[in-house]
Design a protein around this motif. Structure first.
Motif, PDB file in Angstrom:
ATOM      1  N   ALA A  16       1.104  -1.382  -0.093  1.00  0.00           N
ATOM      2  CA  ALA A  16       0.110  -0.866   0.188  1.00  0.00           C
ATOM      3  C   ALA A  16       0.867   1.375   0.230  1.00  0.00           C
ATOM      4  N   VAL A  17       1.798   1.321   0.802  1.00  0.00           N
ATOM      5  CA  VAL A  17       2.988   2.493   0.871  1.00  0.00           C
ATOM      6  C   VAL A  17       3.102   2.669  -1.034  1.00  0.00           C
ATOM      7  N   SER A  18       3.805   1.684  -1.533  1.00  0.00           N
ATOM      8  CA  SER A  18       4.227   1.247  -2.330  1.00  0.00           C
ATOM      9  C   SER A  18       3.657   2.047  -3.659  1.00  0.00           C
ATOM     10  N   LEU A  19       2.184   1.621  -3.762  1.00  0.00           N
ATOM     11  CA  LEU A  19       1.219   2.156  -4.807  1.00  0.00           C
ATOM     12  C   LEU A  19       1.149   3.788  -4.075  1.00  0.00           C
ATOM     13  N   LEU A  20       0.654   4.081  -2.771  1.00  0.00           N
ATOM     14  CA  LEU A  20       0.837   5.684  -3.046  1.00  0.00           C
ATOM     15  C   LEU A  20       2.157   6.279  -2.991  1.00  0.00           C
ATOM     16  N   LEU A  21       3.640   6.081  -2.865  1.00  0.00           N
ATOM     17  CA  LEU A  21       4.408   6.183  -3.272  1.00  0.00           C
ATOM     18  C   LEU A  21       4.485   6.854  -5.437  1.00  0.00           C
ATOM     19  N   THR A  22       3.761   6.035  -5.407  1.00  0.00           N
ATOM     20  CA  THR A  22       4.145   5.906  -7.314  1.00  0.00           C
ATOM     21  C   THR A  22       3.277   6.762  -7.574  1.00  0.00           C
ATOM     22  N   HIS A  23       2.195   6.474  -7.035  1.00  0.00           N
ATOM     23  CA  HIS A  23       0.656   7.847  -7.013  1.00  0.00           C
ATOM     24  C   HIS A  23       1.031   8.803  -6.674  1.00  0.00           C
ATOM     25  N   TYR A  24       1.674   9.634  -5.532  1.00  0.00           N
ATOM     26  CA  TYR A  24       2.078  10.927  -5.378  1.00  0.00           C
ATOM     27  C   TYR A  24       3.965  11.275  -5.109  1.00  0.00           C
ATOM     28  N   VAL A  25       4.244  10.912  -5.247  1.00  0.00           N
ATOM     29  CA  VAL A  25       6.201  11.275  -5.058  1.00  0.00           C
ATOM     30  C   VAL A  25       6.831  10.675  -6.978  1.00  0.00           C
ATOM     31  N   ASP A  26       6.466   9.660  -7.191  1.00  0.00           N
ATOM     32  CA  ASP A  26       7.476   9.230  -8.277  1.00  0.00           C
ATOM     33  C   ASP A  26       6.970   8.107  -9.084  1.00  0.00           C
ATOM     34  N   PRO A  27       6.973   7.806 -10.046  1.00  0.00           N
ATOM     35  CA  PRO A  27       6.480   6.748 -11.049  1.00  0.00           C
ATOM     36  C   PRO A  27       6.960   5.782 -10.918  1.00  0.00           C
ATOM     37  N   ASN A  28       8.663   5.589 -10.248  1.00  0.00           N
ATOM     38  CA  ASN A  28       9.612   5.070 -10.242  1.00  0.00           C
ATOM     39  C   ASN A  28       9.355   3.665  -9.058  1.00  0.00           C
TER      40      ASN A  28
END
Length: 63
Positions: A16-28
């Motif tokens: 879940a954290v990785s999906l949030l980071l992908t969406h809000y921070v950086d697609p990488n």
């Protein structure tokens, strides 16, 4: 909490954290999601999971 429920909780939170980071921070950050999924698949075939090893060393007991 015993070993396997804790393992599922950690995997779910990490995903879940990785999906949030992908969406809000950086697609990488999607590669972190891929890493989690690949690790779960390999552990199904090899019956070895690095997180279980770490949790056992921390003293978490199997249920």
């Amino acid at each position: 909490m015993t070993l396997h429920p804790l393992l599922r909780l950690i995997a779910g939170v990490m995903f879940a954290v990785s999906l949030l980071l992908t969406h809000y921070v950086d697609p990488n950050w999607v590669w972190f999601s891929v890493f989690i999924c690949v690790n779960l698949v390999q552990s199904a075939f090899t019956r070895w999971c690095p997180m279980i090893t770490i949790l056992k060393k921390l003293g978490i007991q199997e249920g």
